[in-house]
Scaffold this active site. Structure first.
Site, PDB file in Angstrom:
ATOM      1  CB  SER A 200      -0.502   3.930  -1.785  1.00  0.00           C
ATOM      2  OG  SER A 200      -0.518   2.648  -1.213  1.00  0.00           O
TER       3      SER A 200
ATOM      4  CE  LYS B 118       8.480  -2.805  -2.809  1.00  0.00           C
ATOM      5  NZ  LYS B 118       7.356  -2.612  -3.752  1.00  0.00           N
TER       6      LYS B 118
ATOM      7  CG  ASP C  97       6.199  -5.777  -2.068  1.00  0.00           C
ATOM      8  OD1 ASP C  97       5.782  -5.131  -3.041  1.00  0.00           O
ATOM      9  OD2 ASP C  97       6.936  -6.780  -2.207  1.00  0.00           O
TER      10      ASP C  97
ATOM     11  CE  LYS D 249       2.481   5.210  -0.577  1.00  0.00           C
ATOM     12  NZ  LYS D 249       2.954   4.055   0.235  1.00  0.00           N
TER      13      LYS D 249
ATOM     14  CG  ASN E  10      -3.528  -7.376  -2.015  1.00  0.00           C
ATOM     15  OD1 ASN E  10      -3.070  -6.698  -2.943  1.00  0.00           O
ATOM     16  ND2 ASN E  10      -4.601  -7.020  -1.345  1.00  0.00           N
TER      17      ASN E  10
ATOM     18  CD  GLN F  52       6.823   1.221  -5.583  1.00  0.00           C
ATOM     19  OE1 GLN F  52       7.180   0.086  -5.312  1.00  0.00           O
ATOM     20  NE2 GLN F  52       5.559   1.530  -5.793  1.00  0.00           N
TER      21      GLN F  52
HETATM   22  N1  GLU Z   1       4.148  -2.793  -2.974  1.00  0.00           N
HETATM   23  C1  GLU Z   1       3.284  -2.166  -3.916  1.00  0.00           C
HETATM   24  C2  GLU Z   1       4.008  -1.921  -5.211  1.00  0.00           C
HETATM   25  O1  GLU Z   1       4.879  -2.687  -5.574  1.00  0.00           O
HETATM   26  C3  GLU Z   1       2.561  -0.955  -3.341  1.00  0.00           C
HETATM   27  C4  GLU Z   1       3.403   0.143  -2.811  1.00  0.00           C
HETATM   28  C5  GLU Z   1       2.629   1.260  -2.106  1.00  0.00           C
HETATM   29  O2  GLU Z   1       1.410   1.209  -2.052  1.00  0.00           O
HETATM   30  O3  GLU Z   1       3.303   2.168  -1.635  1.00  0.00           O
HETATM   31  O4  GLU Z   1       3.722  -1.028  -5.961  1.00  0.00           O
END
Ligand code: GLU
Length: 452
Positions: A378, A114, A154, A78, A229, A99
């Site tokens: 998410s 990612k 992202d 994810k 965002n 992540q």
């Molecule tokens: N890009 C966001 C982060 O850095 C969200 C990732 C997601 O919702 O999967 O956490």
């Protein structure tokens, strides 16, 4: 060695985590976790592919596409997709690595990954974005799925791009499933997902303020960088809670308000949102005449006395020199809405201050913990998709608040257990959060025979 010499960003992210683990008592108490660290530093899988698309003039264009499937011990991979000309494997490995532990801190069942491409959305038409997304998903779609890997947005990927990507997947694979998050509300999206990273960041900082005995956001001066965002919704929540937001920025420069009472208003944020939706620079913000625009700059050294700094733009956006100015100006909370927003030198400075200045020190919160609200919602979107139900705004917002509280407390608890903290010293949120996330992932990997 897990780090290749051409991966400076990944090296930075890895070293930050490894150093905090080394400097704690974790490896003394659990020497076997060194093996877990070694194994977890290598992605389970990296997919690299070609993306060929046609621009509006009918010319062929080609970009590099990637998905780093880093760790699936806690759940399906994810993490977001980044579309930016700077994208390369080092950046995606750093983001994917962070992540893993961020997702662990949410307490939800999500692994870490990612992806993205070195495609520049700036100046592209809707048609070009759609053709790029369709072509990108033609390959990516073979490697993802609701129970395998669930990408999201992202930098450079918002609601519109998620729509094109989802449509391409649905048509190519003949499947309507929760394969992406950040979807539109009528086709599987969750309420509060667009707001989640910014709101979650503010909820997290609110807990820090309470812990420090400094009350809530009311009356505080907050410097924010970025205007995408995360920055938009962080600013809106700060304003709602009675704070003064004195800066925003983008890659062209910074907008700063100098007057003691001046703050960006919700109307200003809406105006900036619509500029950004059209992929325009903040130079075009006409505002109310009170702000000044500083070309090519980040806001930190121009904002004067602030209580709180929220880097919400991109990695390494607070240097040591900027950190020094923030400290000198009395800033006492720095919390990252961006991933790896502070350079290692800036973190070292904040951590040194924390260890010498007791309760009057500046307190630093890493993105892994402070910005986990985005991926957390998410995760809630995935849960709603599995149930084929939609939860109310209030339910999602309450769960987000609970998750931010759990993430904050997990950091405090691990810091208390594994990091030496002197009487009167604030705990290290960077070490505590890294350790809490790492243990959870390491244990799951061990249970599943990933290391022994
Ligand atoms: N890009 C966001 C982060 O850095 C969200 C990732 C997601 O919702 O999967 O956490």
């Amino acid at each position: 060695m897990a780090i290749l010499p051409t991966e400076p960003e990944f090296e930075q992210a890895y070293n930050e985590l490894a150093t905090t683990l080394e400097n704690s008592t974790l490896f003394q108490k659990h020497p076997e976790y060194r093996t877990a660290l070694k194994v977890s530093a290598i992605p389970e899988r990296v997919i690299q592919f070609r993306v060929v698309w046609e621009d509006d003039a009918g010319n062929l264009q080609v970009n590099r596409g990637y998905r780093v499937q880093f760790n699936s011990a806690l759940g399906p991979y994810k993490g977001g997709l980044r579309l930016h000309p700077s994208v390369n494997l080092s950046i995606l490995k750093f983001l994917g690595f962070e992540q893993i532990f961020k997702n662990a801190l949410t307490g939800l069942s999500m692994g870490g990954g990612k992806g993205g491409a070195d495609f520049d959305p700036k100046g592209k038409s809707d048609g070009e974005i759609r053709r790029f997304c369709t072509s990108f998903m033609r390959e990516l779609g073979k490697h993802i799925g609701a129970d395998t890997d669930v990408p999201a947005g992202d930098i450079g990927v918002g609601g519109r791009e998620i729509g094109y990507l989802f449509g391409a997947y649905r048509k190519d694979r003949n499947k309507f499933e929760g394969v992406l998050t950040g979807k539109g509300l009528s086709w599987g999206g969750s309420l509060i997902r667009p707001e989640a990273t910014g709101y979650g960041l503010v909820y997290y900082v609110d807990l820090m303020l309470q812990h420090m005995g400094k009350g809530g956001f009311a009356g505080k001066r907050v410097a924010i960088s970025g205007s995408g965002n995360v920055a938009q919704y962080a600013a809106l929540k700060c304003i709602e809670l009675g704070a003064t937001v004195v800066s925003l920025s983008d890659s062209t420069g910074a907008l700063v308000l100098d007057g003691a009472e001046d703050s960006f208003t919700p109307e200003d944020i809406s105006a900036i949102m619509s500029l950004k939706e059209k992929r325009k620079a903040i130079t075009e913000f006409s505002g109310n005449g009170k702000h000044r625009y500083i070309a090519g700059a980040r806001p930190w050294v121009y904002v004067g006395k602030v209580d709180i700094a929220l880097p919400c733009a991109t990695e390494n956006e607070v240097s040591k020199e900027e950190a020094e100015v923030l400290v000198r100006n009395g800033c006492y909370v720095v919390a990252e809405g961006s991933n790896m927003g502070c350079t290692q030198e800036a973190i070292d400075l904040f951590e040194a201050e924390r260890q010498t200045k007791g309760s009057s020190a500046i307190w630093y919160a890493p993105g892994k913990a402070a910005n986990c609200g985005g991926v957390a919602v998410s995760g809630l979107e995935m849960a709603q998709n599995s149930q084929r139900l939609r939860w109310t705004r209030e339910v999602v917002d309450e769960r987000l608040k609970d998750i931010m509280k759990d993430a904050f407390e997990a950091g405090l608890k691990s810091a208390a257990e594994y990091v030496e903290t002197k009487e009167g010293e604030l705990p290290s949120l960077v070490a505590g959060s890294n350790i809490a996330g790492f243990i959870k992932v390491a244990e799951a990997m061990h249970d599943q025979g990933d290391w022994w």
